[in-house]
Design a protein around this motif. Structure first.
Motif, PDB file in Angstrom:
ATOM      1  N   GLY A 117       0.817  -1.216   0.000  1.00 13.00           N
ATOM      2  CA  GLY A 117       0.000   0.000   0.000  1.00 13.00           C
ATOM      3  C   GLY A 117       0.842   1.254   0.000  1.00 13.00           C
ATOM      4  N   GLY A 118       1.952   1.227   0.725  1.00 13.41           N
ATOM      5  CA  GLY A 118       2.849   2.380   0.757  1.00 13.41           C
ATOM      6  C   GLY A 118       3.482   2.659  -0.593  1.00 13.41           C
ATOM      7  N   VAL A 119       3.885   1.597  -1.277  1.00 11.89           N
ATOM      8  CA  VAL A 119       4.463   1.758  -2.619  1.00 11.89           C
ATOM      9  C   VAL A 119       3.427   2.341  -3.566  1.00 11.89           C
ATOM     10  N   LEU A 120       2.218   1.845  -3.495  1.00 14.14           N
ATOM     11  CA  LEU A 120       1.148   2.376  -4.346  1.00 14.14           C
ATOM     12  C   LEU A 120       0.867   3.842  -4.016  1.00 14.14           C
ATOM     13  N   GLY A 121       0.818   4.169  -2.735  1.00 12.80           N
ATOM     14  CA  GLY A 121       0.573   5.551  -2.327  1.00 12.80           C
ATOM     15  C   GLY A 121       1.678   6.493  -2.766  1.00 12.80           C
ATOM     16  N   LEU A 122       2.929   6.073  -2.626  1.00 17.58           N
ATOM     17  CA  LEU A 122       4.050   6.903  -3.067  1.00 17.58           C
ATOM     18  C   LEU A 122       4.035   7.111  -4.578  1.00 17.58           C
ATOM     19  N   THR A 123       3.663   6.070  -5.311  1.00 19.15           N
ATOM     20  CA  THR A 123       3.577   6.199  -6.767  1.00 19.15           C
ATOM     21  C   THR A 123       2.494   7.200  -7.154  1.00 19.15           C
ATOM     22  N   MET A 124       1.352   7.115  -6.516  1.00 15.86           N
ATOM     23  CA  MET A 124       0.270   8.053  -6.816  1.00 15.86           C
ATOM     24  C   MET A 124       0.671   9.479  -6.459  1.00 15.86           C
ATOM     25  N   ALA A 125       1.305   9.668  -5.291  1.00 18.14           N
ATOM     26  CA  ALA A 125       1.743  10.996  -4.871  1.00 18.14           C
ATOM     27  C   ALA A 125       2.778  11.567  -5.839  1.00 18.14           C
ATOM     28  N   HIS A 126       3.669  10.713  -6.340  1.00 16.89           N
ATOM     29  CA  HIS A 126       4.679  11.160  -7.299  1.00 16.89           C
ATOM     30  C   HIS A 126       4.021  11.769  -8.535  1.00 16.89           C
ATOM     31  N   PHE A 127       3.004  11.109  -9.057  1.00 18.12           N
ATOM     32  CA  PHE A 127       2.373  11.615 -10.272  1.00 18.12           C
ATOM     33  C   PHE A 127       1.596  12.897 -10.024  1.00 18.12           C
ATOM     34  N   VAL A 128       1.004  13.055  -8.848  1.00 19.03           N
ATOM     35  CA  VAL A 128       0.293  14.298  -8.529  1.00 19.03           C
ATOM     36  C   VAL A 128       1.278  15.457  -8.419  1.00 19.03           C
ATOM     37  N   VAL A 129       2.375  15.254  -7.701  1.00 13.85           N
ATOM     38  CA  VAL A 129       3.384  16.306  -7.554  1.00 13.85           C
ATOM     39  C   VAL A 129       4.044  16.600  -8.888  1.00 13.85           C
ATOM     40  N   ASP A 130       4.351  15.565  -9.647  1.00  9.75           N
ATOM     41  CA  ASP A 130       5.013  15.732 -10.934  1.00  9.75           C
ATOM     42  C   ASP A 130       4.140  16.507 -11.916  1.00  9.75           C
ATOM     43  N   ALA A 131       2.838  16.298 -11.866  1.00  6.86           N
ATOM     44  CA  ALA A 131       1.936  17.012 -12.773  1.00  6.86           C
ATOM     45  C   ALA A 131       1.985  18.508 -12.525  1.00  6.86           C
TER      46      ALA A 131
END
Length: 58
Positions: free
Chosen positions: A25-39
């Protein structure tokens, strides 16, 4: 992403271990957060972001 998270959560890889489920779950959450910040970071049409990126590239 929800489907991928459900697969990770229910997979044999995670098993019954709470720590492995937490990790997945943490890996999935970090991946999602990365794309939001990157956008937001790569909106180069906005002058502030464009100046920030260009200043560091030159």
């Amino acid at each position: 992403m929800i489907l991928g998270g459900a697969i990770l959560y229910n997979s044999q890889w995670a098993g019954d271990s709470v720590w492995m489920q937490f990790f997945a779950g943490g890996v999935l959450g970090l991946t999602m957060a990365h794309f939001v910040v990157d956008a937001h970071a790569w909106r180069l049409s906005m002058p502030v972001q464009r100046e920030f990126v260009l200043k560091r590239l030159t």
